[in-house]
Design an enzyme around this catalytic site. Structure first.
Site, short mmCIF file in Angstrom:
data_model
loop_
_atom_site.label_atom_id
_atom_site.label_comp_id
_atom_site.label_asym_id
_atom_site.label_seq_id
_atom_site.Cartn_x
_atom_site.Cartn_y
_atom_site.Cartn_z
N SER A 124 -7.57 25.12 -11.66
CA SER A 124 -6.43 23.99 -10.77
C SER A 124 -6.47 25.01 -9.51
O SER A 124 -5.21 25.86 -10.19
CB SER A 124 -5.37 23.91 -11.82
OG SER A 124 -4.87 22.41 -11.39
N GLY A 125 -6.40 23.90 -8.42
CA GLY A 125 -5.29 24.52 -6.99
C GLY A 125 -6.93 25.50 -6.40
O GLY A 125 -6.12 26.30 -5.53
N THR A 129 -12.29 20.29 -6.48
CA THR A 129 -12.54 18.93 -5.37
C THR A 129 -13.11 18.71 -3.95
O THR A 129 -13.55 18.14 -3.49
CB THR A 129 -11.20 17.81 -5.62
OG1 THR A 129 -10.93 18.26 -7.32
CG2 THR A 129 -11.05 17.24 -5.06
N ASN A 174 -0.51 23.13 -8.73
CA ASN A 174 -1.72 22.41 -7.66
C ASN A 174 -1.43 21.39 -7.74
O ASN A 174 -1.08 20.58 -8.33
CB ASN A 174 -3.21 22.64 -8.38
CG ASN A 174 -4.08 21.22 -7.23
OD1 ASN A 174 -3.82 21.18 -5.86
ND2 ASN A 174 -5.07 21.89 -7.93
N SER A 177 -4.20 18.40 -8.72
CA SER A 177 -5.22 18.88 -10.05
C SER A 177 -5.64 17.57 -10.36
O SER A 177 -5.14 16.93 -10.69
CB SER A 177 -4.04 19.78 -10.75
OG SER A 177 -5.04 20.11 -12.07
N SER A 178 -7.54 17.66 -10.37
CA SER A 178 -8.44 17.08 -11.35
C SER A 178 -7.84 16.79 -12.69
O SER A 178 -8.49 18.51 -13.09
CB SER A 178 -9.75 17.18 -10.94
OG SER A 178 -9.80 17.15 -9.74
N GLY A 406 -12.10 24.66 -14.67
CA GLY A 406 -12.59 26.68 -14.82
C GLY A 406 -11.73 26.98 -16.13
O GLY A 406 -11.03 25.63 -16.93
N GLU A 408 -9.05 28.13 -18.43
CA GLU A 408 -7.84 28.01 -18.09
C GLU A 408 -7.31 28.82 -20.06
O GLU A 408 -7.67 28.98 -21.11
CB GLU A 408 -7.70 26.61 -18.56
CG GLU A 408 -7.45 25.59 -17.63
CD GLU A 408 -6.81 24.73 -17.84
OE1 GLU A 408 -6.06 23.62 -16.87
OE2 GLU A 408 -5.79 24.38 -18.81
#
Length: 1033
Positions: A124-125, A129, A174, A177-178, A406, A408
């Protein structure tokens, strides 16, 4: 095998920027990690990243894999000029860029007719995206396009802000974040133009709806609605602007973001929904659901007088029921009671306080999660391949974009992290498999012996998780389904019994003394390909069950909100089969995704974030090392470097390095393979340092290439001096000839410019004369300029009446062009209209012809969507349907029938078929009205819903005219008039309507304006209808 594009341009020049950049490798590093000398060193890998990041170079290759570092600032490398720079250029010709990877995948799809997939991963971040947006934008700008394709491109691009609003959230790492995985497939026709698309979504983080960690937010759409929605909208939804007033928005204690404007993003999302094709009514229903979830979070429970659980916030419960379109009492009952089925009998048991709170949260998660799925399906309908335009999709190729979470590793890892990391294990397994296959295919094509590559095969970990009957997912499902008392602790005990002794599985009980200190008693540890992760089992069973009480489903499936009723199908309640568990459902979806990816040629983007503070220019080596490990980048590099570090086609290698050998300089006239062989022999390459394939040279060690490049740089001054027997007088002759040619060209341009100016001046003087030699050039230029300007400023819609003013000589032509262009736009607009909208437009046009400027309620009635029916299929009695037989009901609506004598109101259903209409009282057809016998339809000019169907007096089967009232009178009368072909038989009466009671007897309906709608018996036996005043703006 990956497509390798031209490395020699049309004029024979070679642009190998990668080799040219090697001379600056001490300052900016190498732009392909494969050329690292110490490729096994993680420190060397990170140092190369640091050097490039410090120079503003965020992209680096690992062979065909693109590594991207988030700069946390805008870079001037994404303009249209940059897109054109990378368009049609081979992968290594220009410095690494996401446009280079996008273009290579696109050209491979076109030339080899093979589907492609670009897999984007990172934590994330890291910029996943943004990377997918850049790829989509590149295709939207560079692909061939027409008007329909432009609309499709806009919809594909506009789907991003919509999905981000409903699927992204601010997390600790983030701000955008998605919280779901996304696969987007873009279809291209034989010309390479985008013609359709499809989106698949995976594992939306529904738990975020009801809970957020400190410093995090719920999904963006909640805050955008409160900050950006106008006052009227918020009033309609019973909302207040302050997010702190809503329980589901305060748990993260982060209502505002300095880096994000929720108000501006709201405008972007509303515009995007319009571009994608959402109707206003659909947007309103969608926002009602979002508001309903907020009110649901504020619904609180307490204990009644007899100790039973009850709702204590009636206002919020009423708002929830209204916004979700359900009955408030049924909703309250379902939130506080549970329906159980035992031995075929249903029992209803009350819920305690904790169970009621859990049921409320489960409903909120289910409503939001299913609405998100509906949203994705709606977008898919908008961007789907149009069969009526492209008659078959079989000839289309696909480029897929996979934007997936990704690996985690958090401080507390739960069920979500387990699923995410399982997904990454499968992707790593696929990556290694496809990379090795690609390498082997290239070696075989070039006739070079394949060397076995040593690598870690993570199949053992994938089997540990997904194996039938023995894997973690199977064990979790068994524990969820096991009768009796089950809990997370018993699940952990079963794992220990089943998987004890497995080399990649450890628990506190099974661990040695040193490991046991780092693990909690409620944790198990998996040794993933990227490292060790401890998972806390608390919540695993509940999250895997993901069940909603059956009585809550029953309430939802009866909703009047079309989106809610679509998301909760009636068949789901009737089906006694237990739905799949969440982990199994995710595993099956993942297997399908692996099949999709395995059938395509892969490209990879690995995204890294340089620091947790989101600061530009800051490079945190510890954080980067963590990501390099969890993305498996060192493993990727080792696989790629297992054979040869560098490979190039003969013509490119020879063209660059031929000055280093007297036999190949300045030109080589023999076979390319012989020329390369002569060159490397002169340079002293050893046999173990290189191999010659059929069309490429393979160099094993980067040091060999570095030495060759350094020799070329040392040779360049000598080449530039033009010595070694080349006479100086020849240089002087060439220079003087070149200068003379330039001077003659300059003088010619000046003469032509002077002649052109004279023509313009003379033409301007004679501009009002008839066409003659003196003004022909000037008038031709004026016409050309007008047409050129017209081409750039053509109206873009049928409502745009602007048109450039033509010169006097083109007035008639301009008028003809305007008519042709308007006709062409009308034709294009009609072709783009979808069948359901075409049907709507035909009905609205008919309604306009009948009611416009004649009935007060026309603006409100015609402004709403005309539905296919106002009755659900279940509301029409089965006996009535059987009586009608082959005559299918085309439209149904509830009405009130007024008796001819006494005017007593009676509720009825009016059902329209293709040839007749029937009035139905529950299970019985009370009256049949044949369209052929219908003499006319009368309505008033006021805002009431009264109408009269006039029947023939001589028909003994008919008892007189039919007096009815309907809340949707504009819609009903329009449909009835069209079906009966009686559009010209609709009469609009301003004061009263006379109707036949029986043979020779008449009744009268009087209409007057008042404060509210009222129907009652008036004076002299008339029926009096009071219609409210409507202010039409």
């Amino acid at each position: 095998m990956r497509y390798q594009g031209r490395e020699v341009d049309v004029e024979g020049r070679v642009r190998l920027v990668m080799e040219s950049a090697l001379t600056a490798r001490d300052r900016v590093g190498v732009q392909d990690f494969v050329l690292l000398e110490n490729y096994n060193s993680e420190a060397a890998f990170i140092e190369n990243l640091r050097r490039r990041f410090g120079e503003g170079l965020i992209y680096t290759y690992i062979g065909s894999v693109l590594v991207s570092v988030n700069p946390y600032k805008e870079l001037e490398i994404y303009s249209k000029q940059q897109m054109e720079r990378y368009r049609g250029v081979s992968f290594y010709e220009i410095s690494p860029h996401i446009y280079a990877l996008s273009d290579t995948a696109y050209r491979a799809m076109r030339t080899e007719r093979k589907d492609q997939c670009i897999m984007i991963s990172g934590e994330s971040g890291a910029g996943k995206t943004e990377a997918s947006k850049k790829i989509l934008l590149y295709y939207a700008v560079t692909c061939p396009i027409n008007a329909h394709m432009a609309t499709l491109g806009d919809r594909l691009l506009q789907s991003n802000p919509v999905l981000e609003a409903f699927g992204n959230a601010k997390t600790f790492r983030n701000d955008n974040s998605s919280r779901f995985g996304k696969y987007m497939g873009v279809q291209f026709d034989f010309r390479g133009a985008p013609v359709g698309g499809h989106i698949l979504n995976y594992l939306l983080e529904k738990s975020r709806v009801v809970h957020q960690n400190h410093g995090e937010r719920n999904f963006h759409i909640f805050y955008q609605l409160l900050d950006g929605g106008d006052d009227n909208l918020l009033t309609t939804l019973a909302l207040q602007r302050n997010p702190q007033n809503y329980s589901y928005l305060v748990k993260g204690n982060c209502p505002r973001l300095s880096s994000v404007s929720d108000k501006n993003n709201w405008k972007v999302v509303m515009k995007a929904l319009s571009v994608i094709g959402f109707a206003e009514e659909e947007v309103q229903k969608l926002l009602s659901i979002i508001a309903g979830v907020l009110h649901l979070g504020n619904t609180q429970f307490g204990e009644g007088e007899e100790g039973e659980t009850c709702i204590t916030t009636e206002t919020h419960a009423t708002n929830v029921a209204k916004l979700l379109g359900v009955d408030v009492s049924a909703l309250g009952e379902a939130l506080t009671h549970k329906k159980l089925t035992a031995k075929g009998e249903e029992m209803i048991t009350p819920l305690n306080f904790e169970q009621a709170m859990s049921a409320r949260d489960a409903l909120a998660k289910a409503v939001y999660g299913r609405t998100f799925t509906w949203l994705v399906e709606k977008i898919n309908q908008s961007v789907a391949l149009q069969e009526e335009i492209y008659h078959s999709g079989k000839g289309c190729s696909v480029i897929g974009l996979l934007d997936i979470y990704g690996f985690e590793v958090l401080q507390h890892n739960s069920f979500e992290q387990f699923c995410i990391n399982y997904c990454n294990e499968k992707l790593q397994q696929l990556f290694i498999e496809l990379t090795l296959r690609s390498e082997q295919e290239e070696y075989e094509a070039e006739g070079i012996a394949w060397e076995t590559v040593q690598y870690f095969d993570n199949k053992i970990i994938c089997d540990l998780i997904e194996e039938k009957h023995k894997g973690i997912i199977s064990t979790l499902d068994e524990e969820c389904l096991r009768p009796g008392e089950t809990c997370d602790a018993s699940f952990l005990e079963k794992l220990e019994d089943t998987l004890g002794g497995h080399p990649h599985f450890v628990t506190h009980k099974l661990a040695n003394g040193k490991t046991r200190k780092a693990m909690g008693r409620e944790e198990f540890r998996l040794l993933h390909y990227a490292g060790e992760v401890n998972y806390n089992v608390n919540g695993f069973l509940d999250k895997n069950n993901d069940l909603l009480n059956r009585n809550l489903k029953e309430v939802m499936c009866q909703s009047h909100n079309q989106i809610v009723s679509y998301c909760f199908r009636r068949e789901e309640v009737m089906d006694q089969k237990r739905p799949e568990m969440a982990a199994t459902q995710f595993k099956n979806n993942l297997m399908k995704l692996m099949e999709i990816l395995g059938s395509k040629e892969p490209s990879y983007v690995r995204c890294l974030k340089p620091n947790d503070a989101k600061q530009p220019g800051r490079f945190d080596e510890v954080l980067i090392r963590h990501q390099v490990k969890y993305l498996g980048l060192m493993e990727n590099l080792r696989v790629r470097r297992a054979g040869f570090a560098y490979r190039r086609r003969f013509e490119a290698f020879l063209q660059r390095y031929k000055p280093l050998c007297p036999e190949t300089w300045p030109n080589w006239h023999g076979r390319l393979a012989d020329g390369v062989s002569t060159l490397v022999n002169h340079l002293g390459y050893k046999a173990e340092e290189y191999k010659l394939g059929r069309s490429k040279i393979f160099i094993r060690f980067p040091k060999t290439l570095f030495t060759t490049e350094d020799a070329l740089q040392a040779k360049k001054p000598e080449i530039g001096e033009c010595k070694n027997g080349f006479p100086e007088w020849r240089l002087i002759t060439i220079q003087s000839g070149w200068r003379g040619m330039k001077a003659r060209r300059r003088a010619k341009r000046r003469r032509e410019a002077a002649e052109l100016i004279r023509k313009f001046i003379k033409g301007f003087i004679y501009r009002h004369e008839d066409y003659c030699p003196e003004n022909e050039y000037f008038l031709d230029h004026v016409r050309y300029s007008f047409l050129k300007n017209l081409r750039k400023n053509l109206p873009r819609s049928v409502l745009d009446k602007t048109w450039p003013t033509p010169p006097p000589s083109l007035v008639e032509a301009s008028e003809n062009l305007w008519r042709m262009h308007m006709r062409n736009m009308v034709v294009k607009y009609c072709k783009r209209v979808q069948p359901e909208w075409r049907k709507q437009m035909i009905q609205k046009v008919a309604a306009s012809e009948i009611f416009k400027d004649q009935k007060d309620s026309y603006p409100q009635g015609v402004g709403r969507l005309f539905l296919d029916s106002r009755l659900e299929r279940e509301q029409i009695n089965l006996k009535v349907v059987q009586t009608l037989g082959s005559d299918k009901v085309q439209y149904g609506v509830p009405v009130v029938k007024y008796d001819r004598r006494g005017f007593k109101p009676r509720p009825r259903q009016l059902l329209l078929t293709n040839t007749f209409a029937v009035l139905v009282d529950k299970t019985k057809i009370k009256q049949r009205i044949d369209y052929a016998a219908l003499r006319g339809i009368s309505v008033s000019s006021l805002s009431d819903g009264m109408f009269v169907l006039h029947m023939p007096n001589e028909d003994n089967k008919q008892k007189g005219d039919v007096v009815l009232h309907c809340d949707h009178v504009i819609e009903l009368v329009t449909k009835l008039a069209m079906m009966a072909s009686k559009v010209n038989y609709v009469n609009i009466n301003p004061g009263s309507i006379t109707f036949a009671v029986a043979r020779g007897k008449e009744g009268i309906i009087d209409f007057v304006r008042g404060s509210e709608l009222k129907v009652a018996k008036g004076k002299r036996g008339h029926l009096l209808v009071i219609a409210p005043q409507i202010n039409n703006i």
